[in-house]
Design a protein around this motif. Sequence first.
Motif, short mmCIF file in Angstrom:
data_model
loop_
_atom_site.label_atom_id
_atom_site.label_comp_id
_atom_site.label_asym_id
_atom_site.label_seq_id
_atom_site.Cartn_x
_atom_site.Cartn_y
_atom_site.Cartn_z
N VAL A 278 0.85 -1.19 0.00
CA VAL A 278 0.00 0.00 0.00
C VAL A 278 0.89 1.24 0.00
O VAL A 278 1.83 1.34 0.80
CB VAL A 278 -0.94 0.03 1.23
CG1 VAL A 278 -1.79 1.30 1.21
CG2 VAL A 278 -1.83 -1.21 1.27
N TYR A 279 0.59 2.18 -0.90
CA TYR A 279 1.32 3.45 -0.98
C TYR A 279 0.31 4.58 -0.82
O TYR A 279 -0.87 4.43 -1.16
CB TYR A 279 2.01 3.60 -2.33
CG TYR A 279 3.12 2.61 -2.58
CD1 TYR A 279 4.46 2.98 -2.40
CD2 TYR A 279 2.84 1.32 -3.02
CE1 TYR A 279 5.48 2.07 -2.64
CE2 TYR A 279 3.86 0.41 -3.26
CZ TYR A 279 5.18 0.79 -3.07
OH TYR A 279 6.19 -0.11 -3.31
N VAL A 280 0.77 5.72 -0.30
CA VAL A 280 -0.04 6.93 -0.30
C VAL A 280 0.64 7.93 -1.22
O VAL A 280 1.80 8.30 -1.03
CB VAL A 280 -0.25 7.50 1.12
CG1 VAL A 280 1.07 7.84 1.81
CG2 VAL A 280 -1.16 8.72 1.07
N THR A 323 -4.00 -0.71 -7.48
CA THR A 323 -5.36 -0.20 -7.68
C THR A 323 -5.53 1.10 -6.90
O THR A 323 -5.24 1.15 -5.70
CB THR A 323 -6.41 -1.22 -7.20
OG1 THR A 323 -6.27 -2.43 -7.96
CG2 THR A 323 -7.82 -0.68 -7.38
N TRP A 324 -6.01 2.16 -7.58
CA TRP A 324 -6.21 3.44 -6.92
C TRP A 324 -7.47 3.40 -6.05
O TRP A 324 -8.53 2.96 -6.49
CB TRP A 324 -6.36 4.55 -7.95
CG TRP A 324 -5.09 4.85 -8.70
CD1 TRP A 324 -4.78 4.47 -9.96
CD2 TRP A 324 -3.97 5.60 -8.21
NE1 TRP A 324 -3.53 4.92 -10.31
CE2 TRP A 324 -3.01 5.63 -9.24
CE3 TRP A 324 -3.68 6.24 -7.01
CZ2 TRP A 324 -1.79 6.27 -9.12
CZ3 TRP A 324 -2.46 6.89 -6.87
CH2 TRP A 324 -1.53 6.90 -7.91
N VAL A 325 -7.33 3.87 -4.80
CA VAL A 325 -8.45 3.85 -3.85
C VAL A 325 -8.45 5.16 -3.07
O VAL A 325 -7.39 5.62 -2.60
CB VAL A 325 -8.32 2.67 -2.86
CG1 VAL A 325 -9.50 2.65 -1.90
CG2 VAL A 325 -8.21 1.35 -3.60
N VAL A 341 -12.68 11.50 -8.44
CA VAL A 341 -12.45 12.33 -7.26
C VAL A 341 -11.21 11.85 -6.51
O VAL A 341 -10.81 10.68 -6.61
CB VAL A 341 -13.67 12.32 -6.30
CG1 VAL A 341 -14.88 12.95 -6.97
CG2 VAL A 341 -13.99 10.91 -5.83
N ASP A 342 -10.60 12.77 -5.76
CA ASP A 342 -9.47 12.46 -4.89
C ASP A 342 -9.86 12.76 -3.45
O ASP A 342 -10.69 13.64 -3.19
CB ASP A 342 -8.25 13.33 -5.24
CG ASP A 342 -7.77 13.11 -6.66
OD1 ASP A 342 -7.81 11.96 -7.13
OD2 ASP A 342 -7.34 14.11 -7.28
N SER A 343 -9.24 12.05 -2.53
CA SER A 343 -9.36 12.43 -1.13
C SER A 343 -8.57 13.72 -0.91
O SER A 343 -7.58 13.99 -1.60
CB SER A 343 -8.80 11.33 -0.22
OG SER A 343 -9.59 10.16 -0.32
#
Length: 347
Positions: A278-280, A323-325, A341-343
């Motif tokens: 997981v990456y941010v 996968t983008w989440v 949309v983005d957070s």
Amino acid sequence: MKVISIVNQKGGCGKTTLAVNFAATLSRMGNEVLLIDLDPQAHATFALGYRENNLEKKTSYDIFRSHIEGEPLPFGEIVIGDRPKLAFIPSNMLLSAAEINLGTMHGAASILSRTLFEPFFEKYEYVIIDSPPSFGFLTLNSMYAADMIVVPIDLGYFSFNGINGVYRVKSLLDKETGRSPSIFFVLNIFDPRSNFASNLEKDAKQKLGEYLLNSKIRSSVKLREASKEGKTIFEYDYKCTAALDYYNFTSEILNVEKIDLGLIVKEFLYRAPEAGAVYVLGDFNGWKKTEAAKLAKDDDGSWRAHLSLKKGKYRYKYLVDETWVNDPINPEIEENAFGSVDSVVTI
């Protein structure tokens, strides 16, 4: 490398437990950490499960012995590295001999500081030092090496006396060395149910002002049990309230450390027990997939990262196994140029 010394001349204030679990928390946040036991009683050594009869490594005594005997210091032989990102230099009673043999030697208070400048130690982002409960030669070495001094106080009268002693010694070191490490105090072994503790907390706030941290380490049976078992609180019970207290305390220390740079430490948390990585990624790192953007996995399947960010508003997403989440626990979102949309987080 940032050197943080845990100091109080009073025993029984939870100094060693704080040093051990503070170092463990920093390592769980993804930092390379070195913990040094500088107490001849070797409480940090015991708290991590080591005993003299099962120690194959040399100890912190050898840092000082090498100066006494004029021999090169065998760095690789004194550091234990059997925990992820948490290295350790143990202690034993021989360390008392260093004070006897070197206590009056010119420049003796800077031996540890000079040692930590050796290239071997460059890989560590943080060095945490557990100092003995006195203001002798060893504690002077600890404070001389420090960029920051953290003083645990247990809200007892004699613990407050320890505060005055720390201030006096720090003042002397500042004058002699020209250095001025920052100093902060944390309420330790705190019982929020006690009226006595609440009253003393008010006294502490009045006496210490902005140097008293907001976070507290509550009294916990789990902490005592973990030390007895030779484990950090995360190895013993990572879900307990004590583990949360250490996360809060460590996050506050990191924020205090960054304040002069205008940076705030932000925690990113994503729960995905089955994920492989997981990456941010976001505006704050150019949306680049680097090791610095990778989250560390906890035992409960949660992934965490702590990033130092300037104040402002940032778009971001998690990249979970390619996968983008969006962040499921952050309701703040904004449309982007790609029709999705983005957070969004505001620091």
